[in-house]
Design a protein around this motif. Structure first.
Motif, PDB file in Angstrom:
ATOM      1  N   SER A  39       2.730   1.525  -3.533  1.00 28.18           N
ATOM      2  CA  SER A  39       1.503   2.065  -4.562  1.00 28.18           C
ATOM      3  C   SER A  39       1.088   3.528  -4.396  1.00 28.18           C
ATOM      4  O   SER A  39       1.237   4.367  -5.263  1.00 28.18           O
ATOM      5  CB  SER A  39       0.301   1.333  -4.430  1.00 28.18           C
ATOM      6  OG  SER A  39      -0.610   1.562  -5.180  1.00 28.18           O
TER       7      SER A  39
ATOM      8  N   TYR B 266       2.221  -6.119 -10.198  1.00 24.22           N
ATOM      9  CA  TYR B 266       2.461  -4.710 -10.090  1.00 24.22           C
ATOM     10  C   TYR B 266       3.680  -4.428 -10.880  1.00 24.22           C
ATOM     11  O   TYR B 266       4.789  -5.251 -11.197  1.00 24.22           O
ATOM     12  CB  TYR B 266       2.921  -4.333  -8.676  1.00 24.22           C
ATOM     13  CG  TYR B 266       2.007  -4.263  -7.802  1.00 24.22           C
ATOM     14  CD1 TYR B 266       1.295  -2.908  -7.498  1.00 24.22           C
ATOM     15  CD2 TYR B 266       1.584  -5.414  -7.119  1.00 24.22           C
ATOM     16  CE1 TYR B 266       0.241  -2.698  -6.556  1.00 24.22           C
ATOM     17  CE2 TYR B 266       0.447  -5.038  -6.171  1.00 24.22           C
ATOM     18  CZ  TYR B 266      -0.115  -3.898  -5.957  1.00 24.22           C
ATOM     19  OH  TYR B 266      -1.228  -3.631  -5.023  1.00 24.22           O
TER      20      TYR B 266
ATOM     21  N   TYR C 234       2.818   0.310  -9.441  1.00 22.41           N
ATOM     22  CA  TYR C 234       1.343   0.576 -10.001  1.00 22.41           C
ATOM     23  C   TYR C 234       0.750  -0.541 -10.540  1.00 22.41           C
ATOM     24  O   TYR C 234       1.865  -1.633 -10.918  1.00 22.41           O
ATOM     25  CB  TYR C 234       1.367   1.563 -10.817  1.00 22.41           C
ATOM     26  CG  TYR C 234       2.003   1.630 -12.317  1.00 22.41           C
ATOM     27  CD1 TYR C 234       1.149   1.070 -13.237  1.00 22.41           C
ATOM     28  CD2 TYR C 234       3.422   1.780 -12.307  1.00 22.41           C
ATOM     29  CE1 TYR C 234       1.950   1.021 -14.495  1.00 22.41           C
ATOM     30  CE2 TYR C 234       3.833   1.592 -13.625  1.00 22.41           C
ATOM     31  CZ  TYR C 234       3.478   1.294 -14.512  1.00 22.41           C
ATOM     32  OH  TYR C 234       4.080   0.930 -15.975  1.00 22.41           O
ATOM     33  N   GLN C 235      -0.228  -0.604 -10.789  1.00 24.39           N
ATOM     34  CA  GLN C 235      -0.975  -1.760 -11.480  1.00 24.39           C
ATOM     35  C   GLN C 235      -1.865  -1.375 -12.732  1.00 24.39           C
ATOM     36  O   GLN C 235      -2.245  -0.490 -12.671  1.00 24.39           O
ATOM     37  CB  GLN C 235      -2.024  -2.506 -10.614  1.00 24.39           C
ATOM     38  CG  GLN C 235      -1.481  -3.311  -9.470  1.00 24.39           C
ATOM     39  CD  GLN C 235      -2.639  -4.038  -8.561  1.00 24.39           C
ATOM     40  OE1 GLN C 235      -3.488  -3.325  -8.045  1.00 24.39           O
ATOM     41  NE2 GLN C 235      -2.736  -5.485  -8.525  1.00 24.39           N
TER      42      GLN C 235
ATOM     43  N   ASN D 237       0.852  -1.272   0.003  1.00 25.30           N
ATOM     44  CA  ASN D 237      -0.110  -0.144  -0.056  1.00 25.30           C
ATOM     45  C   ASN D 237       0.796   1.051  -0.052  1.00 25.30           C
ATOM     46  O   ASN D 237       0.569   2.253  -0.486  1.00 25.30           O
ATOM     47  CB  ASN D 237      -1.050   0.148   1.154  1.00 25.30           C
ATOM     48  CG  ASN D 237      -2.052  -1.046   1.055  1.00 25.30           C
ATOM     49  OD1 ASN D 237      -2.391  -1.618   0.071  1.00 25.30           O
ATOM     50  ND2 ASN D 237      -2.816  -1.243   2.097  1.00 25.30           N
TER      51      ASN D 237
END
Length: 266
Positions: A192, A206, A198-199, A189
């Motif tokens: 990100s 990721y 990032y996704q 978390n």
């Protein structure tokens, strides 16, 4: 600790004005650099960057982002009394003794509530006063010994931290979380939310932001895995380098620095 709202006091001695940051008196790094004799005062920030770990062990490091020429941004540091004296000993300029006199007098005047009506004494007058010099040198020696003792107690941790940062290899985010002693979910978390990973829409894995790859904090590792039907697929996974692990140890809330025995997984 960062600050964006500075109220400068003691303007009668602008080169060493005291700036209270969250109630604690501090000196702007470039002001200290000018008195130390730096031709380019912002160069002192390179010295501060090299010793940031030691400075953080003395007191919390207070910084503020400032805009310089042509929209460029840099980070200013506001130094406490201990941090200022530490940087003076590392700068080793010709005006180190005079600067030490000014720093001690300005902070002492501030602490006595006399900063607004007690202009700093001319350092050259003190150099000509044997009694003043004896007292000043004694104070200076005591401060240096205190700083050396404080830094020495942190040396093993700093050395281990540097070894981790220089090590080779990488590890997955889950293993990194174990080394940092945080929950994997919390590390995912944070990374990100802090623009480390990032996704892609519709993808489960990721990816790393390019700037973190260029900084040497993250890398992508491509592996081939077998499907249940016997076919293969290529999977790209984010890996944290040793340098990235060291950076995360500084940034992630609740993270602990990896110990000397920690090694990055191949």
């Amino acid at each position: 600790m960062t600050t964006n709202d500075m109220t400068v006091l003691g303007t009668e001695s602008k080169e060493l004005a005291i700036a209270p940051v969250e109630g604690e008196p501090r000196i702007l790094d470039t002001d200290l650099a000018e008195v130390l004799g730096y031709a380019q005062p912002r160069d002192i920030r390179q010295l501060i960057a090299r010793h940031r770990t030691a400075l953080s062990e003395l007191d919390a490091v207070a910084t503020s982002e400032v805009v310089v020429g042509k929209g460029q941004r840099t980070t200013a540091t506001y130094l406490t009394k201990k941090q200022s004296l530490f940087i003076i000993t590392k700068a080793e300029t010709a005006t180190a003794i005079e600067t030490t006199i000014k720093v001690i007098e300005r902070f002492d005047a501030y602490e006595r509530g006399m900063i607004s009506n007690a202009p700093a004494r001319d350092p050259m007058d003190m150099l000509r006063d044997p009694a003043a010099m004896r007292g000043l040198l004694l104070t200076y020696s005591e401060k240096v010994l205190e700083l050396e003792a404080a830094v020495a107690t942190q040396a093993p941790k700093v050395e281990a931290f540097d070894r981790i940062a220089a090590a080779e290899g990488s590890m997955c985010v889950t293993d990194a979380a174990k080394d940092l002693q945080v929950r994997p979910k919390d590390l995912f978390n944070w990374m990100s939310g802090s623009r480390w990973i990032y996704q892609r829409p519709g993808k489960a894995g990721y990816l790393a932001y390019q700037d973190k790859i260029q900084a040497g904090y993250l890398e992508h590792k491509v592996t081939t895995v077998s499907r249940s039907d016997g076919s293969e697929k290529v999977v790209e996974a984010v890996r944290i380098t040793a340098r990235g692990l060291a950076k995360l140890a500084q940034k992630v809330p609740g993270a602990r620095r990896p110990g000397p025995s920690t090694q990055a997984a191949e």
